[in-house]
Design a protein around this motif. Structure first.
Motif, PDB file in Angstrom:
ATOM      1  N   VAL A 131       0.818  -1.214   0.000  1.00  0.00           N
ATOM      2  CA  VAL A 131       0.000   0.000   0.000  1.00  0.00           C
ATOM      3  C   VAL A 131       0.855   1.270   0.000  1.00  0.00           C
ATOM      4  O   VAL A 131       0.649   2.175  -0.790  1.00  0.00           O
ATOM      5  CB  VAL A 131      -0.927   0.012   1.252  1.00  0.00           C
ATOM      6  CG1 VAL A 131      -1.838   1.221   1.234  1.00  0.00           C
ATOM      7  CG2 VAL A 131      -1.736  -1.272   1.319  1.00  0.00           C
ATOM      8  N   SER A 132       1.856   1.306   0.904  1.00  0.00           N
ATOM      9  CA  SER A 132       2.610   2.555   1.114  1.00  0.00           C
ATOM     10  C   SER A 132       3.759   2.696   0.134  1.00  0.00           C
ATOM     11  O   SER A 132       4.202   3.807  -0.159  1.00  0.00           O
ATOM     12  CB  SER A 132       3.185   2.598   2.526  1.00  0.00           C
ATOM     13  OG  SER A 132       4.299   1.716   2.629  1.00  0.00           O
ATOM     14  N   GLY A 133       4.292   1.563  -0.338  1.00  0.00           N
ATOM     15  CA  GLY A 133       5.466   1.614  -1.199  1.00  0.00           C
ATOM     16  C   GLY A 133       6.695   2.158  -0.478  1.00  0.00           C
ATOM     17  O   GLY A 133       7.643   2.606  -1.107  1.00  0.00           O
ATOM     18  N   ARG A 134       6.704   2.148   0.868  1.00  0.00           N
ATOM     19  CA  ARG A 134       7.849   2.664   1.614  1.00  0.00           C
ATOM     20  C   ARG A 134       9.098   1.851   1.295  1.00  0.00           C
ATOM     21  O   ARG A 134       9.101   0.632   1.414  1.00  0.00           O
ATOM     22  CB  ARG A 134       7.560   2.598   3.121  1.00  0.00           C
ATOM     23  CG  ARG A 134       7.004   3.891   3.656  1.00  0.00           C
ATOM     24  CD  ARG A 134       6.634   3.766   5.095  1.00  0.00           C
ATOM     25  NE  ARG A 134       7.776   3.454   5.960  1.00  0.00           N
ATOM     26  CZ  ARG A 134       7.698   3.483   7.289  1.00  0.00           C
ATOM     27  NH1 ARG A 134       6.591   3.807   7.880  1.00  0.00           N
ATOM     28  NH2 ARG A 134       8.759   3.189   8.016  1.00  0.00           N
ATOM     29  N   ALA A 135      10.168   2.561   0.921  1.00  0.00           N
ATOM     30  CA  ALA A 135      11.405   1.890   0.512  1.00  0.00           C
ATOM     31  C   ALA A 135      11.971   1.026   1.628  1.00  0.00           C
ATOM     32  O   ALA A 135      12.612   0.005   1.375  1.00  0.00           O
ATOM     33  CB  ALA A 135      12.433   2.930   0.092  1.00  0.00           C
ATOM     34  N   ASP A 136      11.717   1.438   2.889  1.00  0.00           N
ATOM     35  CA  ASP A 136      12.321   0.692   4.001  1.00  0.00           C
ATOM     36  C   ASP A 136      11.426  -0.427   4.512  1.00  0.00           C
ATOM     37  O   ASP A 136      11.708  -1.019   5.545  1.00  0.00           O
ATOM     38  CB  ASP A 136      12.730   1.644   5.137  1.00  0.00           C
ATOM     39  CG  ASP A 136      11.551   2.447   5.703  1.00  0.00           C
ATOM     40  OD1 ASP A 136      10.481   2.468   5.060  1.00  0.00           O
ATOM     41  OD2 ASP A 136      11.722   3.038   6.779  1.00  0.00           O
ATOM     42  N   ASP A 137      10.330  -0.737   3.796  1.00  0.00           N
ATOM     43  CA  ASP A 137       9.472  -1.851   4.191  1.00  0.00           C
ATOM     44  C   ASP A 137       9.810  -3.143   3.428  1.00  0.00           C
ATOM     45  O   ASP A 137       9.220  -4.177   3.680  1.00  0.00           O
ATOM     46  CB  ASP A 137       7.981  -1.517   3.961  1.00  0.00           C
ATOM     47  CG  ASP A 137       7.381  -0.710   5.126  1.00  0.00           C
ATOM     48  OD1 ASP A 137       8.051  -0.573   6.162  1.00  0.00           O
ATOM     49  OD2 ASP A 137       6.248  -0.227   4.982  1.00  0.00           O
ATOM     50  N   GLY A 138      10.738  -3.084   2.476  1.00  0.00           N
ATOM     51  CA  GLY A 138      11.121  -4.281   1.719  1.00  0.00           C
ATOM     52  C   GLY A 138      11.782  -5.302   2.641  1.00  0.00           C
ATOM     53  O   GLY A 138      12.284  -4.954   3.704  1.00  0.00           O
ATOM     54  N   ALA A 139      11.803  -6.589   2.222  1.00  0.00           N
ATOM     55  CA  ALA A 139      12.239  -7.674   3.111  1.00  0.00           C
ATOM     56  C   ALA A 139      13.636  -7.472   3.709  1.00  0.00           C
ATOM     57  O   ALA A 139      13.833  -7.616   4.911  1.00  0.00           O
ATOM     58  CB  ALA A 139      12.178  -8.983   2.353  1.00  0.00           C
ATOM     59  N   ASP A 140      14.633  -7.083   2.867  1.00  0.00           N
ATOM     60  CA  ASP A 140      16.000  -6.964   3.391  1.00  0.00           C
ATOM     61  C   ASP A 140      16.125  -5.788   4.361  1.00  0.00           C
ATOM     62  O   ASP A 140      16.789  -5.872   5.392  1.00  0.00           O
ATOM     63  CB  ASP A 140      17.008  -6.842   2.245  1.00  0.00           C
ATOM     64  CG  ASP A 140      16.611  -5.758   1.257  1.00  0.00           C
ATOM     65  OD1 ASP A 140      15.406  -5.445   1.151  1.00  0.00           O
ATOM     66  OD2 ASP A 140      17.510  -5.196   0.601  1.00  0.00           O
ATOM     67  N   LYS A 141      15.439  -4.688   4.050  1.00  0.00           N
ATOM     68  CA  LYS A 141      15.476  -3.493   4.908  1.00  0.00           C
ATOM     69  C   LYS A 141      14.752  -3.763   6.216  1.00  0.00           C
ATOM     70  O   LYS A 141      15.158  -3.308   7.283  1.00  0.00           O
ATOM     71  CB  LYS A 141      14.814  -2.289   4.225  1.00  0.00           C
ATOM     72  CG  LYS A 141      15.380  -1.960   2.862  1.00  0.00           C
ATOM     73  CD  LYS A 141      16.832  -1.510   2.969  1.00  0.00           C
ATOM     74  CE  LYS A 141      17.537  -1.514   1.622  1.00  0.00           C
ATOM     75  NZ  LYS A 141      16.906  -0.714   0.629  1.00  0.00           N
ATOM     76  N   LEU A 142      13.704  -4.552   6.084  1.00  0.00           N
ATOM     77  CA  LEU A 142      12.916  -4.876   7.270  1.00  0.00           C
ATOM     78  C   LEU A 142      13.771  -5.655   8.269  1.00  0.00           C
ATOM     79  O   LEU A 142      13.722  -5.409   9.477  1.00  0.00           O
ATOM     80  CB  LEU A 142      11.688  -5.690   6.864  1.00  0.00           C
ATOM     81  CG  LEU A 142      10.873  -6.255   8.022  1.00  0.00           C
ATOM     82  CD1 LEU A 142      10.354  -5.120   8.891  1.00  0.00           C
ATOM     83  CD2 LEU A 142       9.716  -7.067   7.501  1.00  0.00           C
ATOM     84  N   ILE A 143      14.584  -6.569   7.752  1.00  0.00           N
ATOM     85  CA  ILE A 143      15.457  -7.346   8.645  1.00  0.00           C
ATOM     86  C   ILE A 143      16.378  -6.391   9.401  1.00  0.00           C
ATOM     87  O   ILE A 143      16.579  -6.511  10.606  1.00  0.00           O
ATOM     88  CB  ILE A 143      16.262  -8.397   7.840  1.00  0.00           C
ATOM     89  CG1 ILE A 143      15.291  -9.461   7.340  1.00  0.00           C
ATOM     90  CG2 ILE A 143      17.370  -9.018   8.687  1.00  0.00           C
ATOM     91  CD1 ILE A 143      15.862 -10.404   6.316  1.00  0.00           C
ATOM     92  N   LYS A 144      16.915  -5.385   8.699  1.00  0.00           N
ATOM     93  CA  LYS A 144      17.781  -4.391   9.358  1.00  0.00           C
ATOM     94  C   LYS A 144      17.018  -3.628  10.428  1.00  0.00           C
ATOM     95  O   LYS A 144      17.520  -3.385  11.529  1.00  0.00           O
ATOM     96  CB  LYS A 144      18.315  -3.386   8.310  1.00  0.00           C
ATOM     97  CG  LYS A 144      19.661  -3.731   7.784  1.00  0.00           C
ATOM     98  CD  LYS A 144      20.754  -2.973   8.484  1.00  0.00           C
ATOM     99  CE  LYS A 144      21.809  -3.605   9.263  1.00  0.00           C
ATOM    100  NZ  LYS A 144      22.167  -4.521  10.036  1.00  0.00           N
TER     101      LYS A 144
END
Ligand code: AMP
Length: 189
Positions: A131-144
Motif C-alpha cells: 500500500v505505502s510503497g515505503r522503501a524501508d518496508d522491503g524484506a531486506d530493509k525490514l530485517i535491518k
C-alpha cells in the motif's frame, strides 16, 4: 500535561493507534519517522542527510533526531500533551527527552508497549509495503530495522520499567479492542 510514549517494533500498529489516541485525548502526535519522511519528500538539508540511512533501515543519529523532535515540540507550547510515536528508540534519546521535559517541570506520564511477535510484524509490513510503497518496508530493509529494534531500541524498556512507567498492551487482534485497552491505560493515569 499528558505525555505518552507509544512503544513497539516496526509494524506494531503505532501509527494507527496514535491517530485514535490523538483524537480521543486531544494530544499532539510526534512521529519522528513521519518528520524524517517529510524532510525527505521536501528535499531539505536534513532530508538529504538522512535519506540513505533511513532507506537502509538504520537508526538516524541521536543528536540529529532529538534536535528535530525538540524543534517540533517547541511549536506546540499550548498543547495538552504529546504522543511520542517511534521515539525514543535508544536509551540516550530517552534520557534527552526526560531532561528536556524536566527543565519544563514535566514528565513522561506513561509508556505503552504494543506487544507483537516477530512473525506478525513481518506479515503486517509485507502488507503495508504493497500500500505505502515505503522503501524501508522491503524484506531486506525490514530485517535491518528489526535488528536495530532488538539491538538498540528494546533497551529503552528497562529504562522506563525502572521508573515504573511501563505498561504492556497486546498489539495483536481487533484494532478496536487494542484501542480500547490503550484508552483504559491512559484514562487510569
Ligand atoms: P518509523 O516510521 O518510526 O518506522 O521510522 C522510519 C525510520 O526513520 C526508521 O527506520 C529510522 O531510520 C528513522 N527513525 C525514526 N525515528 C527514529 C528515532 N527515534 N531514532 C533514530 N531513527 C529514527
Amino acid at each position: 500535561m499528558l505525555n505518552i510514549v507509544l512503544f513497539g517494533p516496526p509494524g506494531a500498529g503505532k501509527g494507527t493507534q496514535s491517530e485514535r489516541l490523538i483524537e480521543k485525548f486531544g494530544l499532539v502526535h510526534l512521529s519522528t519517522g513521519d518528520m524524517f519522511r517529510m524532510h525527505i519528500s521536501e528535499n531539505t538539508e536534513l532530508g538529504q542527510k538522512v535519506k540513505q540511512i533511513i532507506s537502509d533501515g538504520l537508526l538516524v543519529d541521536d543528536s540529529i533526531t532529538f534536535a528535530m523532535l525538540e524543534f517540533e515540540m517547541s511549536k506546540h507550547p499550548e498543547s495538552k500533551g504529546f504522543i511520542f510515536d517511534g521515539f525514543p528508540r535508544t536509551v540516550s534519546q530517552a534520557e534527552s527527552l526526560d531532561k528536556y521535559l524536566a527543565d519544563k517541570g514535566l514528565i513522561i506520564s506513561k509508556v505503552l508497549q504494543l506487544d507483537v511477535n516477530e512473525d506478525v510484524i513481518k506479515e503486517r509490513i509485507a502488507l503495508r509495503q504493497k500500500v505505502s510503497g515505503r522503501a524501508d518496508d522491503g524484506a531486506d530493509k525490514l530485517i535491518k530495522r528489526i535488528d536495530e529494534y532488538f539491538s538498540k531500541t528494546v533497551h529503552v524498556l528497562p529504562y522506563y520499567a525502572s521508573q515504573n512507567k511501563l505498561e504492556k498492551i497486546s498489539g495483536v487482534g481487533e484494532i478496536d479492542v487494542i484501542s480500547a485497552n490503550l484508552f483504559d491505560a491512559i484514562s487510569a493515569i
